[in-house]
Design an enzyme around this catalytic site. Structure first.
Site, PDB file in Angstrom:
ATOM      1  N   ARG A   1       2.059  -8.105 -13.539  1.00  0.00           N
ATOM      2  CA  ARG A   1       3.411  -8.010 -14.114  1.00  0.00           C
ATOM      3  C   ARG A   1       3.979  -6.622 -13.834  1.00  0.00           C
ATOM      4  NH1 ARG A   1      -0.394  -6.706 -18.130  1.00  0.00           N
ATOM      5  NH2 ARG A   1      -0.136  -4.510 -18.634  1.00  0.00           N
TER       6      ARG A   1
ATOM      7  N   GLU B   1     -21.272  -4.642 -17.275  1.00  0.00           N
ATOM      8  CA  GLU B   1     -21.030  -3.614 -16.261  1.00  0.00           C
ATOM      9  C   GLU B   1     -21.730  -2.339 -16.680  1.00  0.00           C
ATOM     10  OE1 GLU B   1     -16.438  -4.217 -14.756  1.00  0.00           O
ATOM     11  OE2 GLU B   1     -16.902  -2.534 -16.040  1.00  0.00           O
TER      12      GLU B   1
ATOM     13  N   GLU C   1      -6.068  -1.590 -11.886  1.00  0.00           N
ATOM     14  CA  GLU C   1      -6.630  -0.566 -12.774  1.00  0.00           C
ATOM     15  C   GLU C   1      -8.007  -0.138 -12.289  1.00  0.00           C
ATOM     16  OE1 GLU C   1      -4.825  -2.246 -17.016  1.00  0.00           O
ATOM     17  OE2 GLU C   1      -6.932  -1.698 -16.848  1.00  0.00           O
TER      18      GLU C   1
ATOM     19  N   LYS D   1     -11.532 -12.186 -15.437  1.00  0.00           N
ATOM     20  CA  LYS D   1     -12.121 -10.935 -14.957  1.00  0.00           C
ATOM     21  C   LYS D   1     -13.313 -11.142 -14.029  1.00  0.00           C
ATOM     22  CE  LYS D   1      -9.033  -8.802 -17.340  1.00  0.00           C
ATOM     23  NZ  LYS D   1      -8.075  -9.933 -17.358  1.00  0.00           N
TER      24      LYS D   1
ATOM     25  N   HIS E   1      -8.566   6.892 -16.614  1.00  0.00           N
ATOM     26  CA  HIS E   1      -7.974   5.602 -16.291  1.00  0.00           C
ATOM     27  C   HIS E   1      -6.829   5.838 -15.316  1.00  0.00           C
ATOM     28  CE1 HIS E   1      -5.690   1.790 -17.793  1.00  0.00           C
ATOM     29  NE2 HIS E   1      -6.177   1.661 -16.590  1.00  0.00           N
TER      30      HIS E   1
ATOM     31  N   GLY F   1      -7.485  -5.345 -21.343  1.00  0.00           N
ATOM     32  CA  GLY F   1      -6.853  -4.388 -22.244  1.00  0.00           C
ATOM     33  C   GLY F   1      -7.789  -3.841 -23.303  1.00  0.00           C
TER      34      GLY F   1
ATOM     35  N   LYS G   1     -18.229  -7.377 -21.609  1.00  0.00           N
ATOM     36  CA  LYS G   1     -16.793  -7.640 -21.613  1.00  0.00           C
ATOM     37  C   LYS G   1     -16.537  -9.140 -21.556  1.00  0.00           C
ATOM     38  CE  LYS G   1     -15.505  -3.365 -19.225  1.00  0.00           C
ATOM     39  NZ  LYS G   1     -14.706  -2.781 -18.136  1.00  0.00           N
TER      40      LYS G   1
HETATM   41  C1  MV4 Z   1     -15.000   0.417 -19.305  1.00  0.00           C
HETATM   42  C2  MV4 Z   1     -15.277   1.677 -19.880  1.00  0.00           C
HETATM   43  C3  MV4 Z   1     -16.446   2.293 -19.502  1.00  0.00           C
HETATM   44  N1  MV4 Z   1     -17.282   1.707 -18.620  1.00  0.00           N
HETATM   45  N2  MV4 Z   1     -15.837  -0.126 -18.434  1.00  0.00           N
HETATM   46  C4  MV4 Z   1     -10.939  -0.426 -21.717  1.00  0.00           C
HETATM   47  C5  MV4 Z   1      -9.765  -1.192 -21.232  1.00  0.00           C
HETATM   48  C6  MV4 Z   1     -10.324  -2.205 -20.320  1.00  0.00           C
HETATM   49  N3  MV4 Z   1      -9.399  -2.545 -19.277  1.00  0.00           N
HETATM   50  C7  MV4 Z   1     -11.556  -1.570 -19.791  1.00  0.00           C
HETATM   51  N4  MV4 Z   1     -11.872  -0.479 -20.677  1.00  0.00           N
HETATM   52  C8  MV4 Z   1     -12.978   0.276 -20.465  1.00  0.00           C
HETATM   53  N5  MV4 Z   1     -13.876  -0.237 -19.592  1.00  0.00           N
HETATM   54  C9  MV4 Z   1     -16.970   0.513 -18.111  1.00  0.00           C
HETATM   55  N6  MV4 Z   1     -17.802  -0.061 -17.261  1.00  0.00           N
HETATM   56  C10 MV4 Z   1     -14.369   2.220 -20.760  1.00  0.00           C
HETATM   57  C11 MV4 Z   1     -13.200   1.530 -21.072  1.00  0.00           C
HETATM   58  C12 MV4 Z   1     -12.329   2.198 -21.981  1.00  0.00           C
HETATM   59  C13 MV4 Z   1     -11.069   2.635 -21.596  1.00  0.00           C
HETATM   60  C14 MV4 Z   1     -10.584   2.388 -20.313  1.00  0.00           C
HETATM   61  C15 MV4 Z   1      -9.339   2.823 -19.955  1.00  0.00           C
HETATM   62  C16 MV4 Z   1      -8.560   3.504 -20.850  1.00  0.00           C
HETATM   63  C17 MV4 Z   1      -9.004   3.754 -22.130  1.00  0.00           C
HETATM   64  C18 MV4 Z   1     -10.250   3.318 -22.525  1.00  0.00           C
HETATM   65  C19 MV4 Z   1     -10.709   3.580 -23.814  1.00  0.00           C
HETATM   66  C20 MV4 Z   1     -11.936   3.157 -24.183  1.00  0.00           C
HETATM   67  C21 MV4 Z   1     -12.737   2.447 -23.281  1.00  0.00           C
END
Ligand code: MV4
Length: 448
Positions: free
Chosen positions: A291, A199, A274, A116, A207, A163, A157
Site C-alpha cells: 500500500r 527467525e 521492510e 509472511k 528498521h 506490524g 512470528k
Molecule cells: C524482528 C526483530 C528482531 N529480530 N525480527 C517488529 C515489527 C515486525 N514487522 C517485525 N518486528 C521485529 N522483528 C527478528 N528476527 C525485532 C522486531 C521489532 C521491531 C522491528 C522494527 C521496528 C520496531 C521494532 C520493535 C520491536 C521489535
C-alpha cells in the site's frame, strides 16, 4: 485516466489522495462515517456518501457500503489509502468483480506478500537477503529443533501477522513449549491463521524500508530508503530519508536486488519492503507492505516525485515515463514527525475538540493533515492529527528546521506528542543518526 475515484479512507491520507486526483483532473467521491460528516476530506471532495456509523467495522471497513457508494456515484476506481481495506485482497477481488479498479497491486500479489511464510519463500527465490529461519512450525518439538539449528535466541512470528503483533522471543529450549502455544493461540485469535514460523533474533535492530514502484508495462523503480527506527510499541514516531546508516553503494546494491525481485514476481503499483539492519549494518528482508505508507512524504521530498499520482497513473494502465530505472538521485534530507492527539504521559489517545489549530509553515516545511480549529477528533480512529515534514539540504539542517517548525505548531483543546518530538530531536543518538528500535523507549523512560 479514470473519470472518478472513490477514496475509501479518512483523515490526512484521504486529503492526500484528493489532492493528487485534483491535479490529474479526476473527480472525487469521499465516503465518511456519521462522526466524520464535517471532516475536511468530505468538504474537499466533489461528492460525499455516508457509509455508516462511527465504528470502522460499520463504515470504513464495510465492503458492501463502499462498493454501493462507488456504484451509486459511478466511480471507476477506488483508492484505499493505508490501513482499513488497503491490504485486504478479498476487497481488491470484489472491486475487480464489480468492474471497479482497485488502486493497488493485484489480489494475487497482495495474498502472496501478505502471508509472511510465502513472502519469505518469494524473497529467498528472488535473492533478497533473509535471516536464518523456518517455514511453518508443526509443533513445539519441531520449533525447538528449528531453533537449535538456527541458534537461540529466536523470535516466533505469526505468518498471517505483521506490524509486530503476536511475536514471541525465545531464548532457550525450556521456554519453547509455552511460547509456541501462546504464539499459535495469538495467531489463531488475532489473524484467523494459526501458522507460526521462527527467525534468528536481532537484539537492537534498525528498521529501514525501501520504496518501490512498478507500472503495468515492465517499468520498475526504487526510490531509496526510509529510516523508521524511531517507533513506540510498533507505531512509528519519526521517519526520515535517506537513512543515516545507508551508503550510496548499499542503496545501489539493494535497489538492484529489490527491482529484480519485484520484476520477477510481477508486482505492480507502490510497495514498501521492510528490512532489519544488524550491528554489522547487514540488511535482512522482513515483509512487504502493498500500500502507500504513512511516511511516503519523506521520499517525495527527497525525490521530487508525487508517489500517489504515480500510483494512480499506473493503476489506470499508463506507461509511466520516468527517466530511467536506476536508483533515484536524492536532493537533501527530509524528516517527518507524526503529530498525535495523545496523553504526553500515558500515550493514550486524547480525542476531543480542537479549539485552536495553527500549523507551521515557511521554507522547507510541509504539513499533511485532515484537521482544523473547531474539529472534534473522534475517539473511534487512530490518533494521527498531522504529519509535519521538514526538508533541508543536509540532515543537520533538517533537524534544526524541524525543531523550529515544532515550536510554531499550535494545537489547543487537546493534548499532543509535540513535546516528545522535541525530546527525541534533542537526543544524542538521534542527532548522531545512530538510533535503533530501542531509542524511543529509552527517551520516554522505562515506565511506559
Ligand atoms: C524482528 C526483530 C528482531 N529480530 N525480527 C517488529 C515489527 C515486525 N514487522 C517485525 N518486528 C521485529 N522483528 C527478528 N528476527 C525485532 C522486531 C521489532 C521491531 C522491528 C522494527 C521496528 C520496531 C521494532 C520493535 C520491536 C521489535
Amino acid at each position: 485516466m479514470f473519470k472518478k475515484i472513490l477514496i475509501a479512507n479518512r483523515g490526512e491520507i484521504a486529503l492526500r489522495v484528493l489532492r493528487a486526483c485534483r491535479e490529474l483532473g479526476v473527480k472525487t467521491v469521499a465516503v465518511h462515517s456519521d462522526v466524520d460528516a464535517r471532516a475536511l476530506h468530505v468538504r474537499f471532495a466533489d461528492e460525499a456518501v455516508c457509509i455508516g456509523p462511527a465504528p470502522a467495522s460499520k463504515s470504513y471497513l464495510n465492503i458492501p457500503a463502499i462498493i454501493s457508494a462507488a456504484e451509486i456515484t459511478a466511480a471507476d476506481a477506488i483508492h484505499p489509502g493505508y490501513g482499513f481495506l488497503s491490504e485486504n485482497a478479498e476487497f481488491a477481488r470484489i472491486c475487480a468483480k464489480c468492474n471497479i479498479t482497485f488502486i493497488g497491486p493485484t489480489p494475487e500479489a497482495m495474498r502472496a506478500w501478505g502471508d509472511k511464510v510465502t513472502a519469505r519463500k518469494n524473497a529467498a527465490r528472488f535473492g533478497l537477503p533473509l535471516l536464518s529461519g523456518s517455514t511453518v512450525l508443526e509443533s513445539a518439538e519441531h520449533a525447538a529443533r528449528e531453533a537449535k539449528r538456527i541458534g537461540y535466541p529466536v523470535i516466533l512470528k505469526a505468518s498471517g501477522g505483521g506490524g509486530g503483533r503476536g511475536m514471541r522471543i525465545v531464548r532457550g529450549d525450556a521456554e519453547m513449549p509455552d511460547a509456541f502455544a501462546q504464539a499459535r493461540h495469538e495467531a489463531e485469535t488475532g489473524f484467523k491463521n494459526p501458522d507460526v514460523y521462527c527467525e534468528k533474533l536481532i537484539e537492537r535492530p534498525r528498521h529501514i524500508e525501501f520504496q518501490v514502484f512498478a507500472d503495468n508495462h515492465g517499468g520498475v523503480w526504487t526510490f531509496g530508503e526510509r529510516e523508521c527506527s524511531l517507533q513506540r510499541r510498533h507505531q512509528k514516531v519519526i521517519e526520515e530519508a535517506p537513512s543515516p546508516a545507508i551508503t550510496p553503494e548499499k542503496r545501489q546494491e539493494m535497489g538492484e536486488v529489490i527491482r529484480k525481485a519485484v520484476r520477477e514476481t510481477g508486482y505492480t503499483s507502490l510497495g514498501t519492503l521492510e528490512f532489519l539492519m544488524d550491528e554489522k549494518k547487514d540488511l535482512y528482508f522482513l515483509e512487504m507492505n502493498t500500500r502507500v505508507q504513512v511516511e511516503h512524504p519523506v521520499t517525495e521530498m527527497v525525490t521530487g516525485l508525487d508517489l500517489v499520482s504515480l500510483q494512480i497513473r499506473a493503476a489506470a494502465g499508463e506507461k509511466v515515463d520516468l527517466p530511467d530505472t536506476r536508483p533515484w538521485s536524492f536532493r537533501g534530507h527530509a524528516i517527518e514527525c507524526r503529530i498525535n492527539a495523545e496523553d504526553p504521559k500515558t500515550f493514550a489517545p486524547w480525542p476531543g475538540l480542537i479549539t485552536e489549530y495553527h500549523p507551521p509553515g515557511g521554507a522547507g516545511v510541509r504539513v499533511d493533515s485532515g484537521v482544523y480549529g473547531g474539529w472534534r477528533v473522534p475517539a473511534d480512529y487512530d490518533s494521527l492529527l498531522a504529519k509535519l515534514i521538514a526538508h533541508a539540504p543536509t540532515r543537520a539542517e533538517a533537524i534544526i528546521r524541524m525543531r523550529r517548525a515544532l515550536d510554531e505548531f499550535i494545537v489547543t483543546g487537546i493534548r499532543t506528542n509535540i513535546e516528545l518530538h522535541k525530546a527525541l530531536l534533542a537526543d544524542r543518538e538521534v542527532i548522531e543518526g545512530t538510533m535503533t528500535t530501542r531509542t524511543v523507549e529509552r527517551v520516554t523512560g522505562k515506565g511506559h
